[in-house]
Design a protein around this motif. Structure first.
Motif, PDB file in Angstrom:
ATOM      1  N   GLU A  10       0.840  -1.191   0.000  1.00  0.00           N
ATOM      2  CA  GLU A  10       0.000   0.000   0.000  1.00  0.00           C
ATOM      3  C   GLU A  10       0.877   1.245   0.000  1.00  0.00           C
ATOM      4  N   PRO A  11       0.776   2.095  -1.008  1.00  0.00           N
ATOM      5  CA  PRO A  11       1.605   3.289  -1.061  1.00  0.00           C
ATOM      6  C   PRO A  11       1.149   4.311  -0.027  1.00  0.00           C
ATOM      7  N   PRO A  12       2.001   5.288   0.253  1.00  0.00           N
ATOM      8  CA  PRO A  12       1.594   6.340   1.176  1.00  0.00           C
ATOM      9  C   PRO A  12       0.357   7.060   0.663  1.00  0.00           C
ATOM     10  N   GLN A  13      -0.412   7.599   1.573  1.00  0.00           N
ATOM     11  CA  GLN A  13      -1.641   8.303   1.220  1.00  0.00           C
ATOM     12  C   GLN A  13      -1.322   9.479   0.293  1.00  0.00           C
ATOM     13  N   LYS A  14      -2.079   9.607  -0.781  1.00  0.00           N
ATOM     14  CA  LYS A  14      -1.844  10.672  -1.756  1.00  0.00           C
ATOM     15  C   LYS A  14      -2.553  11.938  -1.314  1.00  0.00           C
ATOM     16  N   SER A  15      -1.834  13.041  -1.372  1.00  0.00           N
ATOM     17  CA  SER A  15      -2.449  14.344  -1.134  1.00  0.00           C
ATOM     18  C   SER A  15      -2.741  14.990  -2.480  1.00  0.00           C
ATOM     19  N   LEU A  16      -3.437  16.125  -2.456  1.00  0.00           N
ATOM     20  CA  LEU A  16      -3.772  16.812  -3.691  1.00  0.00           C
ATOM     21  C   LEU A  16      -2.513  17.246  -4.429  1.00  0.00           C
ATOM     22  N   LEU A  17      -1.488  17.687  -3.700  1.00  0.00           N
ATOM     23  CA  LEU A  17      -0.244  18.124  -4.325  1.00  0.00           C
ATOM     24  C   LEU A  17       0.487  16.942  -4.954  1.00  0.00           C
ATOM     25  N   ASP A  18       0.304  15.757  -4.381  1.00  0.00           N
ATOM     26  CA  ASP A  18       0.970  14.583  -4.941  1.00  0.00           C
ATOM     27  C   ASP A  18       0.468  14.254  -6.347  1.00  0.00           C
ATOM     28  N   LEU A  19      -0.717  14.727  -6.681  1.00  0.00           N
ATOM     29  CA  LEU A  19      -1.283  14.453  -8.004  1.00  0.00           C
ATOM     30  C   LEU A  19      -0.890  15.499  -9.037  1.00  0.00           C
ATOM     31  N   ALA A  20      -0.027  16.440  -8.653  1.00  0.00           N
ATOM     32  CA  ALA A  20       0.398  17.497  -9.578  1.00  0.00           C
ATOM     33  C   ALA A  20       1.085  16.955 -10.836  1.00  0.00           C
ATOM     34  N   PRO A  21       1.855  15.831 -10.756  1.00  0.00           N
ATOM     35  CA  PRO A  21       2.425  15.287 -12.002  1.00  0.00           C
ATOM     36  C   PRO A  21       1.357  14.935 -13.032  1.00  0.00           C
ATOM     37  N   LEU A  22       0.165  14.525 -12.569  1.00  0.00           N
ATOM     38  CA  LEU A  22      -0.918  14.256 -13.512  1.00  0.00           C
ATOM     39  C   LEU A  22      -1.383  15.549 -14.181  1.00  0.00           C
ATOM     40  N   ALA A  23      -1.339  16.666 -13.443  1.00  0.00           N
ATOM     41  CA  ALA A  23      -1.690  17.957 -14.034  1.00  0.00           C
ATOM     42  C   ALA A  23      -0.665  18.345 -15.103  1.00  0.00           C
ATOM     43  N   LEU A  24       0.627  18.067 -14.835  1.00  0.00           N
ATOM     44  CA  LEU A  24       1.653  18.300 -15.858  1.00  0.00           C
ATOM     45  C   LEU A  24       1.385  17.461 -17.096  1.00  0.00           C
ATOM     46  N   LEU A  25       0.980  16.216 -16.866  1.00  0.00           N
ATOM     47  CA  LEU A  25       0.690  15.322 -17.983  1.00  0.00           C
ATOM     48  C   LEU A  25      -0.473  15.858 -18.814  1.00  0.00           C
ATOM     49  N   VAL A  26      -1.501  16.366 -18.155  1.00  0.00           N
ATOM     50  CA  VAL A  26      -2.656  16.928 -18.862  1.00  0.00           C
ATOM     51  C   VAL A  26      -2.259  18.194 -19.613  1.00  0.00           C
ATOM     52  N   ALA A  27      -1.266  18.929 -19.091  1.00  0.00           N
ATOM     53  CA  ALA A  27      -0.846  20.169 -19.748  1.00  0.00           C
ATOM     54  C   ALA A  27      -0.104  19.921 -21.061  1.00  0.00           C
ATOM     55  N   PHE A  28       0.460  18.734 -21.234  1.00  0.00           N
ATOM     56  CA  PHE A  28       1.248  18.453 -22.438  1.00  0.00           C
ATOM     57  C   PHE A  28       0.428  18.610 -23.719  1.00  0.00           C
ATOM     58  N   PRO A  29      -0.779  18.014 -23.836  1.00  0.00           N
ATOM     59  CA  PRO A  29      -1.539  18.200 -25.077  1.00  0.00           C
ATOM     60  C   PRO A  29      -1.926  19.652 -25.344  1.00  0.00           C
ATOM     61  N   VAL A  30      -2.004  20.464 -24.277  1.00  0.00           N
ATOM     62  CA  VAL A  30      -2.350  21.873 -24.452  1.00  0.00           C
ATOM     63  C   VAL A  30      -1.129  22.656 -24.920  1.00  0.00           C
ATOM     64  N   LEU A  31      -0.001  22.479 -24.239  1.00  0.00           N
ATOM     65  CA  LEU A  31       1.206  23.219 -24.582  1.00  0.00           C
ATOM     66  C   LEU A  31       1.760  22.797 -25.948  1.00  0.00           C
ATOM     67  N   PHE A  32       1.743  21.519 -26.215  1.00  0.00           N
ATOM     68  CA  PHE A  32       2.364  20.986 -27.426  1.00  0.00           C
ATOM     69  C   PHE A  32       1.287  20.480 -28.383  1.00  0.00           C
ATOM     70  N   SER A  33       0.258  21.286 -28.573  1.00  0.00           N
ATOM     71  CA  SER A  33      -0.918  20.869 -29.350  1.00  0.00           C
ATOM     72  C   SER A  33      -0.605  20.487 -30.796  1.00  0.00           C
ATOM     73  N   PRO A  34       0.347  21.130 -31.508  1.00  0.00           N
ATOM     74  CA  PRO A  34       0.595  20.706 -32.892  1.00  0.00           C
ATOM     75  C   PRO A  34       1.010  19.234 -33.002  1.00  0.00           C
ATOM     76  N   THR A  35       1.884  18.795 -32.104  1.00  0.00           N
ATOM     77  CA  THR A  35       2.324  17.405 -32.148  1.00  0.00           C
ATOM     78  C   THR A  35       1.211  16.461 -31.734  1.00  0.00           C
ATOM     79  N   PHE A  36       0.460  16.833 -30.703  1.00  0.00           N
ATOM     80  CA  PHE A  36      -0.619  15.961 -30.248  1.00  0.00           C
ATOM     81  C   PHE A  36      -1.769  15.917 -31.253  1.00  0.00           C
ATOM     82  N   ALA A  37      -1.967  16.978 -32.007  1.00  0.00           N
ATOM     83  CA  ALA A  37      -2.999  16.945 -33.056  1.00  0.00           C
ATOM     84  C   ALA A  37      -2.622  15.936 -34.133  1.00  0.00           C
TER      85      ALA A  37
END
Length: 485
Positions: A10-37
């Motif tokens: 069982e991993p340590p309990q996740k806090s909201l800040l711990d999920l920030a890497p997922l926010a970075l992941l979601v930002a990739f299609p927005v920032l680099f939209s030409p490649t993701f398109a």
């Protein structure tokens, strides 16, 4: 087969800040939209090699969530180093995206993700999760470059299988002639879809079971071999069906489902018997050190450097397209006996009668918009269904950076000698790969024109040496004339 998530405790309990890497992941299609398109278009083509892309990225996001939180061990010195590398990678993406060099842009984005993790959590944390961070590589266009070699390999192996059973057939490269028709092992028969998906499944099995590097190599090797064998069997069975049904079977036209069923029958048992190991715990027993919120903010700013360059650079100025002024007789079209090209996807093509039996083709295109290739998609520069190609054997010096080939009409003794080269930003090369790389200095020099030059002559002798000898001085003169313009 039993598989277990790498983080078995069982991993340590996740806090909201711990999920920030997922926010970075979601930002990739927005920032680099030409490649993701571009990638999204390929992922949505269900009959193409990257049709698994959306599913794989969803699996990657889920595994990244399961692996969180990462332990932060980044030092100030590491953050400076990784910050410089992250900004540099993002700027490199801008150059590749401006020229629509998809493969390098996609590889740069994978590097950006790894560097962003390294910047926020430290290089040791990024290295610990290296196998997870490399998973998206199975969803990019890297594998499409294997299509040609896989077609050639399929033609070779299936041809040998046909010879072994002694059915009446003439095998000419990727073409197999049977009494009832002509079967072409075309690009769609390369087995690329099976190959990529088998590798991705093998990689996931290795990750979920916590294999070492040696285990990854072994599983990926087995997956590659099984995928190739399933495709060769598919083509071989279709040839047998075509022969015994005189090409009347509906399977000859619709065999997509048949291919997947055969692939499943071969690969799924291998997945079931894959060795299961006890995964190591990737979460530390000691308390998790968490990065500060501003570390994520700095990483996001550094990632934005490349997209900012991309959108701020002006659109290329459209110049009048080059109309070559050459001392040769213009033609409206190439003579039939020299028409070997398959359509070059270029802006304008000009034909010239250079000498008796020798025809020059000059194809010109121009980069007119941001995110457009300077070197357009060329595909096959000859019709593979009608012609086969072999390197020419020459004893004389060829023009600088040109290639010599002999094209032979399948099922015929007609041969054509060919010299061909590309001009990108005033530089010449015979290699498609080098031509694409030359786009970078051409972009910096604001040179937006691309030229493809092809000289062809009908051979009077089987080895075509005389024809090549006649084309060589013409090529030298032509190269000087075009560079002067």
């Amino acid at each position: 087969m039993e598989v277990k998530i790498t983080a078995c405790t069982e991993p340590p309990q996740k806090s909201l800040l711990d999920l920030a890497p997922l926010a970075l992941l979601v930002a990739f299609p927005v920032l680099f939209s030409p490649t993701f398109a571009s990638l999204s278009h390929k992922w949505s083509q269900w009959t193409e090699g990257l049709s698994h892309g959306f599913l794989l990225i969803a699996i990657f996001a889920y595994l990244l969530y399961k692996a969180l939180p990462f332990n932060s061990n980044s030092t100030a010195r590491e953050r400076v180093l990784t910050g410089i590398m992250l900004a540099g990678a993002s700027c490199c993406w801008a150059i590749f995206a401006l020229l629509d060099i998809n493969l390098l842009a996609e590889l740069t984005l994978i590097a950006c993700l790894a560097l962003a993790i390294g910047h926020v959590f430290g290089l040791r944390s990024a290295w610990r999760h290296r196998f997870l961070l490399a998973l998206p590589i199975f969803s990019i266009t890297l594998w499409e470059h294997l299509n040609g070699p896989l077609v050639n390999l399929s033609g070779l192996m299936v041809g040998e299988m046909v010879r072994l059973i002694n059915i009446p057939a003439v095998i000419d490269g990727s073409s197999i002639f049977i009494p009832y028709g002509h079967i072409v092992i075309a690009d769609g028969c390369s087995g690329l879809r099976y190959f990529i998906i088998a590798l991705a499944m093998g990689y996931l099995i290795s990750y979920l079971n916590g294999y070492t590097e040696r285990g990854y190599v072994a599983i990926l090797a087995v997956a590659a071999v099984l995928a190739l064998i399933s495709n060769w069997l598919r083509i071989f069975i279709l040839i047998l069906v075509g022969y015994f049904t005189e090409m009347e079977s509906s399977l000859m036209q619709e065999h997509d489902m048949f291919g997947w069923l055969l692939f499943a029958a071969i690969c799924f048992p291998a997945m079931y018997f894959a060795p299961v190991t006890k995964p190591q715990n990737t979460h530390l027993d000691s308390p998790i050190a968490r990065p500060k919120l501003h570390h994520y903010g700095v990483a996001a700013i550094l990632l934005s450097a490349g997209p900012l360059i991309y959108w701020l650079l002006p659109t290329p100025n459209v110049q009048p397209t080059l109309n070559p002024i050459l001392p040769f007789q213009p033609l409206n079209y190439a003579p039939d006996q020299l028409r070997a090209e398959h359509g070059d996807n270029l802006g304008s093509t000009h034909y010239y009668q250079v000498s008796a039996g020798a025809v020059l083709t000059v194809s010109v295109s121009q980069r007119t918009s941001k995110g457009q290739k300077l070197v357009p998609y060329l595909g096959d520069l000859y019709n593979k269904e009608a012609w086969s190609v072999a390197p020419a054997i020459t004893t004389h010096q060829l023009p600088v950076s040109s290639s010599a080939f002999v094209l032979r009409a399948k099922g015929s003794q007609i041969r054509i000698a060919q010299l061909q080269w590309f001009m990108v930003g005033g530089l010449t090369t015979a290699s498609k790969a080098k031509a694409k790389l030359l786009q970078i200095p051409a972009l910096l020099a604001n040179d937006n024109e691309f030229v493809l030059i092809t000289l062809r002559q009908r051979c009077q002798q089987q080895e075509c040496s005389n024809a090549l000898a006649q084309l060589t001085p013409i090529a030298h003169t032509l190269n000087e004339l075009l560079q002067a313009q």
